[in-house]
Design an enzyme around this catalytic site. Structure first.
Site, PDB file in Angstrom:
ATOM      1  CG  ASP A   1      51.455 -48.449  32.900  1.00 59.08           C
ATOM      2  OD1 ASP A   1      51.033 -49.380  32.690  1.00 59.08           O
ATOM      3  OD2 ASP A   1      52.563 -48.253  33.579  1.00 59.08           O
TER       4      ASP A   1
ATOM      5  CG  ASP B   1      51.079 -53.440  29.996  1.00 56.13           C
ATOM      6  OD1 ASP B   1      50.417 -52.534  30.564  1.00 56.13           O
ATOM      7  OD2 ASP B   1      52.250 -53.184  29.592  1.00 56.13           O
TER       8      ASP B   1
END
Length: 403
Positions: free
Chosen positions: A84, A280
């Site tokens: 992440d 992302d």
């Protein structure tokens, strides 16, 4: 995952060791998609990806790709955590049915003193528990204790890295399913206690293949190399210490038409951290703020001469009904224009999809938050480099399965 921010604040001031002094130089890691080996149909994969993209409050098990590494000595214990770029720390589950890591089995495990700055300033500490923390993800929580241990990184010639700070979560209400589900987070942000910062490396890269049942390569430090005539680069626009990797999106074209989207819709506001466009690794489908999405979706409708259909079963906002036996209409390329002249060109397969039940859908939707996000589907078949020393994002076409 902006719910991690309180944890980051205290971690930034918690320890005094010099992370850059690590002898770690570089490594190649393997990443698995969360749907790896799931035997899902194309439509099921689409629905699952769109659902993960549309969640109002992210949970750690909703990420897209998992990094596999090992913790402890003399017998390293393998764990799998969500990769992440929007998270600041590393944590994994301990003492739970889905746990893979037991610190008591490691000779290099070390508890942090209860009087340390980390313990004294831990967010939402659990009463009467030394060095405890509690992290909130929407309606879910993760509670545990901070510690340090040795990591083993790399899918070939693994490298041992001592004294890595990790959260050991012993109580979690976050959703987990399947024996191969992730058991925590591998934070890849620029904050001090992400995996990247603790290793002391100034760059990392990954390459995502469309096949969910393949291993996707990630490169850390000196192993992250991207060069050649097809490389394009654009600077990160947020401060060095920010969690997210913001880029300056200056426009979107559909074919030769530059859409009339005001650049202000994509601008990052440094005063409160709102707005902006994020790259992302944990979001599959690109999301554009409502006004920008409205303009883009209208442009797509002007090209696709088909009736609008309900795409809610796939959590998609713009779908068309395809007549039985008909072919999908021809669509021009879509281009995302970034600062510094970098252009992310998307052919039809990267922004439209056909379902088995006769829908033709746009693989872009509105976000639940104030930021726009460039998702992983739109970054497939690209080698993407995060160059932290030069504050640049670079990308180039690649055959990811051959890197």
């Amino acid at each position: 995952m902006d719910q991690m921010a309180p944890f980051v604040i205290f971690l930034l001031a918690a320890f005094s060791k010099t992370l850059a002094s690590s002898t770690f130089d570089g490594a190649r890691l393997g990443m698995r998609h969360v749907d790896f080996g799931g035997n899902f149909t194309k439509d099921e994969l689409l629905a699952r990806s769109a659902f993960r993209s549309s969640r109002l409050s992210l949970q750690y098990s909703s990420g897209e790709y998992m990094i596999e590494l090992s913790i402890g000595t003399p017998d390293p214990q393998p764990i799998s955590g969500v990769a992440d770029t929007g998270s600041d720390i590393i944590w994994t589950q301990c003492e739970q049915p889905t746990s893979l890591y037991d610190p008591q089995k490691s000779q290099t495990y070390s508890a942090l003193p209860c009087t340390s700055n980390a313990c004294l300033h831990a967010p939402n500490p659990v009463p009467n528990q030394c060095c405890s923390y509690s992290i909130t993800y929407g309606s879910s929580t993760a509670q545990g204790t901070l510690l340090s241990d040795t990591f083993l990184l790399g899918d070939t010639n693994p490298v041992s890295v001592p004294e890595m700070v990790i959260g050991c979560t012993t109580s979690s209400m976050a959703t987990i399913s399947g024996a191969d589900a992730p058991t925590g987070i591998i934070g890849l942000s620029r904050s001090e206690y992400s995996l990247i910062s603790q290793l002391g490396v100034d760059k990392f890269s990954y390459c995502l293949h469309p096949d969910k049942d393949t291993i996707h390569p990630m490169f850390l430090g000196s192993a992250a190399i991207l060069d050649g005539p097809l490389v394009q680069s654009t600077p990160f626009v947020a401060p060095q210490g920010s969690t997210y990797y913001y880029v300056n999106l200056v426009g979107i074209s559909l074919g030769s038409e530059l859409l009339s989207i005001p650049q202000s819709l994509f601008q990052y506001n440094p005063s409160d951290g709102s707005g902006g466009v994020i790259i992302d690794s944990g979001t599959p489908i690109t999301r554009l703020v409502p006004q920008a999405f409205k303009i883009l979706s209208q442009a797509v409708q002007n090209v696709v001469n088909l009736p609008i259909a309900d795409g809610s079963k796939y959590n998609l906002q713009l779908c068309f009904s395809l007549p039985s036996g008909s072919k999908v209409p021809s669509m021009p390329d879509m281009t995302f224009h970034f600062n510094n002249g970098a252009n992310l060109e998307l052919n039809m397969d990267k922004y439209m999809t056909q379902t088995n039940d006769g829908l033709f859908c746009l693989l872009i939707r509105e976000p639940p938050f104030t930021q726009s996000i460039i998702g992983t589907i739109q970054m497939e078949n690209l080698h993407v480099l995060y160059d932290l020393s030069n504050n640049m994002l670079s990308f180039a076409p690649a055959e990811c399965d051959k890197l």
